[in-house]
Design a protein around this motif. Structure first.
Motif, PDB file in Angstrom:
ATOM      1  N   ARG B  26       0.811  -1.216   0.000  1.00 12.51           N
ATOM      2  CA  ARG B  26       0.000   0.000   0.000  1.00 12.51           C
ATOM      3  C   ARG B  26       0.851   1.276   0.000  1.00 12.51           C
ATOM      4  O   ARG B  26       0.367   2.358   0.297  1.00 12.51           O
ATOM      5  CB  ARG B  26      -0.964  -0.027   1.190  1.00 12.51           C
ATOM      6  CG  ARG B  26      -2.041  -1.100   1.037  1.00 12.51           C
ATOM      7  CD  ARG B  26      -2.912  -1.245   2.271  1.00 12.51           C
ATOM      8  NE  ARG B  26      -3.706  -0.050   2.524  1.00 12.51           N
ATOM      9  CZ  ARG B  26      -4.500   0.107   3.603  1.00 12.51           C
ATOM     10  NH1 ARG B  26      -4.588  -0.854   4.493  1.00 12.51           N
ATOM     11  NH2 ARG B  26      -5.187   1.215   3.761  1.00 12.51           N
ATOM     12  N   ASP B  27       2.138   1.152  -0.349  1.00  9.30           N
ATOM     13  CA  ASP B  27       3.044   2.312  -0.413  1.00  9.30           C
ATOM     14  C   ASP B  27       2.935   3.055  -1.739  1.00  9.30           C
ATOM     15  O   ASP B  27       2.551   2.476  -2.757  1.00  9.30           O
ATOM     16  CB  ASP B  27       4.509   1.844  -0.340  1.00  9.30           C
ATOM     17  CG  ASP B  27       4.914   1.360   1.030  1.00  9.30           C
ATOM     18  OD1 ASP B  27       4.082   1.403   1.947  1.00  9.30           O
ATOM     19  OD2 ASP B  27       6.081   0.930   1.166  1.00  9.30           O
ATOM     20  N   PRO B 146       3.632   5.223   3.216  1.00  9.03           N
ATOM     21  CA  PRO B 146       2.844   4.021   3.483  1.00  9.03           C
ATOM     22  C   PRO B 146       1.345   4.339   3.487  1.00  9.03           C
ATOM     23  O   PRO B 146       0.967   5.505   3.638  1.00  9.03           O
ATOM     24  CB  PRO B 146       3.286   3.588   4.888  1.00  9.03           C
ATOM     25  CG  PRO B 146       4.450   4.459   5.235  1.00  9.03           C
ATOM     26  CD  PRO B 146       4.342   5.687   4.399  1.00  9.03           C
ATOM     27  N   PHE B 147       0.515   3.331   3.350  1.00 11.50           N
ATOM     28  CA  PHE B 147      -0.945   3.504   3.295  1.00 11.50           C
ATOM     29  C   PHE B 147      -1.319   4.694   2.413  1.00 11.50           C
ATOM     30  O   PHE B 147      -2.092   5.574   2.796  1.00 11.50           O
ATOM     31  CB  PHE B 147      -1.525   3.661   4.706  1.00 11.50           C
ATOM     32  CG  PHE B 147      -1.346   2.439   5.580  1.00 11.50           C
ATOM     33  CD1 PHE B 147      -1.660   1.166   5.093  1.00 11.50           C
ATOM     34  CD2 PHE B 147      -0.857   2.540   6.874  1.00 11.50           C
ATOM     35  CE1 PHE B 147      -1.495   0.024   5.890  1.00 11.50           C
ATOM     36  CE2 PHE B 147      -0.684   1.406   7.673  1.00 11.50           C
ATOM     37  CZ  PHE B 147      -1.007   0.153   7.176  1.00 11.50           C
TER      38      PHE B 147
END
Ligand SMILES: NC(=O)c1ccc[n+]([C@@H]2O[C@H](COP(=O)([O-])OP(=O)(O)OC[C@H]3O[C@@H](n4cnc5c(N)ncnc54)[C@H](O)[C@@H]3O)[C@@H](O)[C@H]2O)c1
Ligand SMILES: [Zn+2]
Ligand SMILES: [Zn+2]
Lengths: 264, 390
Positions: B26-27, B146-147
């Motif tokens: 999810r990066d 991230p996310f």
């Protein structure tokens, strides 16, 4: 507590309500200050703990007041005897190694349905995705499985296990079969909540051997097995909730050998 | 790439470091077009936040262009212009789903530090010590986010970077600080700290209906700046005025309805408690210097609210619990729940209700970061907010 007016440090020290004995105060202040300084200097995760715990100790030394004693209801300031918390572990440390039965119990609430969590765990081949010390688990037939755990120096430890009890969506129990080097068993329970996801409780039991195997055990499960189980459960939660276990391994920093001063 | 690295107390350097890589599905990787230095960075610079490691990449206020996405990111594509929030949040846990993004359960890869220190761990933050997850920051040419499907907010290409850059932190932070005051008609809000956060808290308090804002600091230029930028701001320079008396004076003896501490753990002051805090922090007998916070608790009216956007990390000595308890106060605080505020504040910018670039005083090249840190730390009158261009 006496009136708390702003005066000198000595005033404040003598005016504070104390529950820490005088010698302990000096030791706390000195050790705390040193820990805090050392912790800040170290700067890594362990350093943080040192510095924050150090800060607490330093404060406790300075003020003669310890929050931990407060929380545990221990008053050493006046009391003639030292109360000690009873050690509830049936395992003991021998020559620094755990031996005997080690019982670990950990809970976390996971924002997923009982059925989803159960289904993922019930497929034991998923366990290495969040149990750090496992290399692989293969289901050999319905209830039986073969487990391979990472051991020091690239070696592995293997054993067979079987499911001993099972209640769909609620509970899975397993146990290593005869002949395992480190006999172990586990139970995971999934309990729904009103609107907070599912409470997951893991209970693991290991026969921690003494001697050379004990050293192996320590390497495998860490000095503190409960920390390891908690880490596993935390990774299980992250994986189920967010689909991944977030990591900073391999990210960039000025610590890399090739890092050099940039030409302005 | 070039990155601003923390090398020790009052020592930041621009180093050549490896480019960031995708580490989780999810990066996303962002090519940074603008980044800023925050008052929070000064806490790191001055060595007040434990668990920094030499070589850590600093920076949590940044924006740029998406250059790469992981398999798990479908809402962003190469070339998108995005602003990145400083709080990293998964969007799936109980806290994210209740819009408490800064206490996300799944974004801090090193939760054990905060669990030991605070009982539970908050979210990961960019460039803000290993206690906050140890994420590389955004004062660099590129950053790994991230996310990325939850955090970065897409902004139109047509809008200038400087107008949206502060959606990354200080605008939402000032806004949440004001929102936490639960402002009612006729309210007076007192704000300690005329730094960037205090400036945005001032604007936000008015956006939320405050009648009057009283800003407290000892940098006269920062105070004058707020006066010039807002109607109905009163200021108090604490170097020459007794704050409590003056606040009573300005509120008909009632005291402010709510108080915002936009100073944090490096509060300055010349009163005995402030000097004592400084001494104790220097010899490691305490970690935080909460003079402004104590004063806010003392000055707020009965039944009022104390809102704390200013950052704290460890122990507060001599917390005036008696004043708080007997006046029946409400406390609200924390790292900003960024993702909850960004869409509506972006809308406010697009509608022309506010141009956040008003706060900028200096624009420098990323390579000039050492000068920028030093000046923002020491020449506060002139150096209000620094934007760096990689
Ligand atoms: N909660 C969050 O998520 C969040 C986000 C961003 C920043 N912060 C924190 O907000 C705080 C302010 O940030 P900033 O960028 O505006 O920093 P800044 O350092 O530019 O501003 C702080 C201001 O406080 C003033 N000050 C110091 N002592 C004071 C006192 N006793 N009374 C009144 N004013 C005093 C200083 O003179 C300075 O102008 C920092 O602690 C920062 O870490 C928190
Ligand atoms: Zn910030
Ligand atoms: Zn979350």
């Amino acid at each position: 507590m006496k009136q708390n007016q702003e005066k000198s440090i000595t005033d404040i020290l003598t005016n504070m309500n104390t529950n820490v004995s005088p010698t302990e105060r000096v030791v706390s202040a000195t050790a705390g200050g040193a820990l805090l300084a050392y912790g800040i200097k170290r700067g890594d995760t362990f350093g943080i703990l040192l510095s924050i715990v150090g800060g607490g100790l330093a404060l406790r030394g300075a003020t003669g007041h310890c929050q931990v004693y407060d929380a545990m209801d221990i008053d050493k300031g006046e009391a003639p005897t030292n109360k000690r918390l009873a050690n509830k572990k049936s395992a003991t440390y021998q020559n620094g190694l755990l031996s005997g039965k080690v019982h670990v119990k950990k809970s976390l609430t996971i924002n997923k349905s009982q059925a989803e969590l159960y289904a993922f765990w019930r497929n034991f081949e998923n366990l290495p995705k969040f149990m750090a010390h496992l290399e692989s688990v293969k289901t050999t037939d319905g209830n039986k499985s073969h487990w391979v755990a990472k051991a020091p120096m690239g070696t592995t430890v293997e054993w067979d296990a079987e499911i001993t009890s099972e209640q769909e969506n609620e509970r899975i129990g397993w146990k290593s079969l005869e002949g395992a080097d480190i006999p172990n068993s586990g139970v995971v329970e999934f309990k729904p909540t009103t609107n907070r996801g599912t409470e997951v409780k893991v209970t693991l039991t290991y026969e921690a051997p003494g001697g050379a195997l004990g050293a192996m055990f320590a390497k495998l499960f860490g000095e503190e097995p409960s920390q390891q189980v908690y880490g596993d459960l935390y990774r299980f939660k992250s994986l189920m909730e967010s689909g991944e276990v977030i990591s900073v391994e391999g990210q960039s920093s000025g610590r890399e050998p090739q890092a050099k001063k940039a030409a302005a | 790439m070039k990155a601003v690295c923390w090398m020790g107390k009052e020592d930041v350097r621009v180093l050549n470091v490896p480019d960031p890589k995708i580490l989780n599905e999810r990066d996303a990787i962002i090519k940074i077009t603008r980044t800023a230095i925050c008052g929070s960075d000064l806490h790191l610079y001055n060595g007040y936040i434990p668990s920094m490691m030499q070589g850590d990449i600093l920076g949590h206020e940044f924006m740029g262009e998406v250059v790469e996405t992981g398999k798990g990111v479908s809402n962003l594509k190469q070339g998108d212009k995005v602003v990145v929030p400083f709080t990293i949040a998964c969007g799936n846990c109980f806290f994210c789903q209740h819009e408490m993004y800064s206490v996300c359960d799944n974004s801090n890869p090193k939760p054990e530090g905060q669990e030991t220190a605070y009982g539970f761990a908050g979210s990961g933050l960019f460039g803000f010590s290993h206690l906050m997850g140890g994420f590389a920051g955004g004062q660099a040419e590129y950053a790994r986010v991230p996310f990325a499907d939850v955090g970065p907010i897409k902004v139109p290409d047509s809008i200038e970077d400087e107008k949206v850059l502060f959606l990354s932190d200080i605008f939402p932070t000032g806004f949440m600080a004001a929102e936490n005051c639960n402002i009612q008609e006729g309210d007076t809000v007192a704000i300690w700290g005329a730094g960037p956060v205090g400036q945005f808290a001032t604007k936000s308090a008015f956006m939320l209906g405050a009648e009057k804002v009283i800003l407290i600091d000892h940098y006269q230029d920062r105070l004058d700046f707020a006066k010039a930028n807002n109607e109905n701001v009163e200021t108090i320079n604490f170097d020459d005025t007794e704050v409590h008396d003056k606040l009573k004076d300005l509120t008909g003896g009632r005291g402010p309805d709510s108080c915002i501490d936009a100073v944090g753990l490096e509060s300055h002051g010349t009163t005995p408690d402030a000097i004592l805090d400084r001494v104790k922090a220097a010899v490691f007998l305490a970690t935080d210097r909460p003079h402004a916070l104590r004063q806010a608790i003392f000055c707020v009216r009965k039944g009022g609210t104390v809102s704390i956007p200013g950052a704290y990390g460890g122990f507060m000595d001599k917390f005036p619990i008696g004043a708080a308890f007997n006046k029946g106060l409400t406390f609200k605080m924390g790292q900003t729940h960024m993702q909850a505020y960004m869409p509506k504040l972006l809308a406010a910018v697009e509608e022309g209700k506010i141009d956040p670039s008003f706060v900028i005083s200096h624009r420098l090249d990323l390579s000039e970061a050492p000068t920028a840190y030093d000046s923002f730390n020491n020449l506060k009158n002139d150096w209000r907010k620094v934007v760096l261009k990689p």
